[in-house]
Design a protein around this motif. Sequence first.
Motif, PDB file in Angstrom:
ATOM      1  N   HIS A 149     -16.587  33.502 -46.529  1.00 35.13           N
ATOM      2  CA  HIS A 149     -15.832  34.149 -47.358  1.00 35.13           C
ATOM      3  C   HIS A 149     -16.675  35.001 -48.228  1.00 35.13           C
ATOM      4  CE1 HIS A 149     -11.244  33.590 -47.574  1.00 35.13           C
ATOM      5  NE2 HIS A 149     -11.730  32.936 -46.188  1.00 35.13           N
ATOM      6  N   GLN A 150     -16.442  36.369 -48.391  1.00 45.22           N
ATOM      7  CA  GLN A 150     -17.416  37.103 -49.370  1.00 45.22           C
ATOM      8  C   GLN A 150     -17.179  36.629 -50.779  1.00 45.22           C
ATOM      9  OE1 GLN A 150     -16.514  41.087 -48.567  1.00 45.22           O
ATOM     10  NE2 GLN A 150     -18.189  41.275 -47.249  1.00 45.22           N
ATOM     11  N   ILE A 151     -18.206  36.825 -51.581  1.00 44.85           N
ATOM     12  CA  ILE A 151     -17.957  36.626 -53.080  1.00 44.85           C
ATOM     13  C   ILE A 151     -16.917  37.468 -53.602  1.00 44.85           C
ATOM     14  CG2 ILE A 151     -19.554  38.531 -53.676  1.00 44.85           C
ATOM     15  CD1 ILE A 151     -20.473  36.882 -56.040  1.00 44.85           C
ATOM     16  N   ASP A 152     -16.169  36.920 -54.458  1.00 42.79           N
ATOM     17  CA  ASP A 152     -14.883  37.661 -55.177  1.00 42.79           C
ATOM     18  C   ASP A 152     -15.301  38.910 -55.713  1.00 42.79           C
ATOM     19  OD1 ASP A 152     -13.171  38.457 -57.776  1.00 42.79           O
ATOM     20  OD2 ASP A 152     -12.129  36.690 -56.835  1.00 42.79           O
ATOM     21  N   PRO A 153     -14.722  39.977 -55.541  1.00 44.71           N
ATOM     22  CA  PRO A 153     -15.124  41.380 -56.352  1.00 44.71           C
ATOM     23  C   PRO A 153     -15.321  41.457 -57.563  1.00 44.71           C
ATOM     24  CG  PRO A 153     -12.998  41.472 -54.676  1.00 44.71           C
ATOM     25  CD  PRO A 153     -13.118  40.132 -54.812  1.00 44.71           C
ATOM     26  N   SER A 154     -14.655  40.886 -58.353  1.00 45.61           N
ATOM     27  CA  SER A 154     -15.116  40.690 -59.697  1.00 45.61           C
ATOM     28  C   SER A 154     -16.444  39.910 -59.973  1.00 45.61           C
ATOM     29  CB  SER A 154     -13.996  40.062 -60.464  1.00 45.61           C
ATOM     30  OG  SER A 154     -12.695  40.714 -60.507  1.00 45.61           O
ATOM     31  N   SER A 155     -16.701  38.954 -59.341  1.00 43.32           N
ATOM     32  CA  SER A 155     -17.834  38.216 -59.298  1.00 43.32           C
ATOM     33  C   SER A 155     -19.088  39.171 -58.993  1.00 43.32           C
ATOM     34  CB  SER A 155     -18.203  36.734 -58.824  1.00 43.32           C
ATOM     35  OG  SER A 155     -17.068  36.040 -59.256  1.00 43.32           O
ATOM     36  N   ALA A 156     -18.796  39.887 -57.973  1.00 41.73           N
ATOM     37  CA  ALA A 156     -19.826  40.990 -57.256  1.00 41.73           C
ATOM     38  C   ALA A 156     -20.002  41.967 -58.125  1.00 41.73           C
ATOM     39  CB  ALA A 156     -19.268  41.168 -55.999  1.00 41.73           C
ATOM     40  N   GLY A 179      -8.097  34.921 -59.501  1.00 43.07           N
ATOM     41  CA  GLY A 179      -6.818  35.586 -59.548  1.00 43.07           C
ATOM     42  C   GLY A 179      -6.527  35.712 -60.998  1.00 43.07           C
ATOM     43  N   LYS A 180      -7.329  35.833 -61.860  1.00 39.41           N
ATOM     44  CA  LYS A 180      -7.305  36.302 -63.223  1.00 39.41           C
ATOM     45  C   LYS A 180      -7.822  37.610 -63.716  1.00 39.41           C
ATOM     46  CE  LYS A 180      -6.745  31.554 -64.408  1.00 39.41           C
ATOM     47  NZ  LYS A 180      -7.397  30.250 -65.338  1.00 39.41           N
ATOM     48  N   GLU A 181      -7.696  38.093 -64.895  1.00 37.74           N
ATOM     49  CA  GLU A 181      -7.951  39.326 -65.503  1.00 37.74           C
ATOM     50  C   GLU A 181      -9.517  39.382 -65.492  1.00 37.74           C
ATOM     51  OE1 GLU A 181      -6.900  37.175 -69.066  1.00 37.74           O
ATOM     52  OE2 GLU A 181      -6.123  37.370 -66.763  1.00 37.74           O
ATOM     53  N   PHE A 182     -10.300  40.583 -65.323  1.00 35.11           N
ATOM     54  CA  PHE A 182     -11.856  40.626 -65.151  1.00 35.11           C
ATOM     55  C   PHE A 182     -12.303  39.939 -66.515  1.00 35.11           C
ATOM     56  CE2 PHE A 182     -15.767  42.723 -65.880  1.00 35.11           C
ATOM     57  CZ  PHE A 182     -16.338  42.769 -65.027  1.00 35.11           C
ATOM     58  N   ALA A 183     -11.619  40.052 -67.582  1.00 35.82           N
ATOM     59  CA  ALA A 183     -12.449  39.340 -68.848  1.00 35.82           C
ATOM     60  C   ALA A 183     -12.608  37.970 -68.312  1.00 35.82           C
ATOM     61  CB  ALA A 183     -11.209  39.456 -69.988  1.00 35.82           C
ATOM     62  N   LYS A 184     -11.893  37.172 -67.666  1.00 41.99           N
ATOM     63  CA  LYS A 184     -12.005  35.523 -67.303  1.00 41.99           C
ATOM     64  C   LYS A 184     -13.142  35.435 -66.606  1.00 41.99           C
ATOM     65  CE  LYS A 184      -8.128  34.127 -69.395  1.00 41.99           C
ATOM     66  NZ  LYS A 184      -8.246  33.117 -70.604  1.00 41.99           N
ATOM     67  N   PHE A 185     -13.388  36.566 -65.812  1.00 42.71           N
ATOM     68  CA  PHE A 185     -14.613  36.353 -65.004  1.00 42.71           C
ATOM     69  C   PHE A 185     -15.969  36.737 -65.736  1.00 42.71           C
ATOM     70  CE2 PHE A 185     -11.854  36.966 -61.607  1.00 42.71           C
ATOM     71  CZ  PHE A 185     -12.282  36.440 -60.526  1.00 42.71           C
ATOM     72  N   ARG A 186     -15.730  37.594 -66.558  1.00 45.85           N
ATOM     73  CA  ARG A 186     -16.838  37.946 -67.607  1.00 45.85           C
ATOM     74  C   ARG A 186     -17.339  36.619 -68.564  1.00 45.85           C
ATOM     75  NH1 ARG A 186     -16.134  43.299 -70.608  1.00 45.85           N
ATOM     76  NH2 ARG A 186     -14.192  42.083 -71.394  1.00 45.85           N
ATOM     77  N   LYS A 187     -16.184  36.079 -68.796  1.00 52.98           N
ATOM     78  CA  LYS A 187     -16.273  34.769 -69.747  1.00 52.98           C
ATOM     79  C   LYS A 187     -17.111  33.561 -68.947  1.00 52.98           C
ATOM     80  CE  LYS A 187     -14.100  31.365 -72.681  1.00 52.98           C
ATOM     81  NZ  LYS A 187     -12.774  30.888 -72.959  1.00 52.98           N
ATOM     82  N   ALA A 188     -16.888  33.260 -67.771  1.00 49.29           N
ATOM     83  CA  ALA A 188     -17.310  32.335 -66.833  1.00 49.29           C
ATOM     84  C   ALA A 188     -18.643  32.765 -66.582  1.00 49.29           C
ATOM     85  CB  ALA A 188     -16.467  32.360 -65.698  1.00 49.29           C
TER      86      ALA A 188
END
Length: 202
Positions: free
Chosen positions: A43-50, A154-163
């Motif tokens: 699988h490709q990296i999640d679009p938000s992580s990318a 599956g969560k909002e972009f802010a959660k990706f940014r925090k991680a």
Amino acid sequence: MHIMFVCTGNICRSPMGELLLARYLANTTVRVSSAGTRGLPMHQIDPSSARLMDSVGINSSGFRSRRLTRQMAEESDLILCFEASQRKDIVTLAPAAVRYTFLLNDFANMCEYCAKNGLVKGLTIQERLRSVIDASSMIRPMLPAPGDIEDPHGKEFAKFRKAADQTNQAIRTMLTSMRKHYRVDAAPVRQQITRQDFASAW
């Protein structure tokens, strides 16, 4: 030395850990990879992580996910995961890996503690990281309980940014703690990733 990041699906957190640490250690012989305890291969990296990696100049288009196997775990020298439940899954799959499998935040705290207390040994980044691994059982009682880095899938972009910010902060703590006889080479502007980069890029 082979360092592997492990999360659940290998599409959100562990790819960012792999790509960030690989950038920091680009001028070393350390190998960095990642996998997921329940990862679906290719699988490709999640679009938000990318999006986050692209924002700091890291091309993640070639990344493909992997499912963790016992062989992968046993062939690693250091495994860094994001949740306590993942560590349990890893050591259940590969019991011998218990000696070198840590939550990312926990290992960052160990590196910092060892640096402050003169326990880091060796001249290379590999030797110095191994000295922390070797000291881990002795120093664990002196450290606070580590916190998980929440799954943003599956969560909002802010959660990706925090991680991503928590992952980057832990990695930088690790590497800064290893710097007495080893210095991470400065990379060109926009390639040397800092927390300030994350704040401005996002």
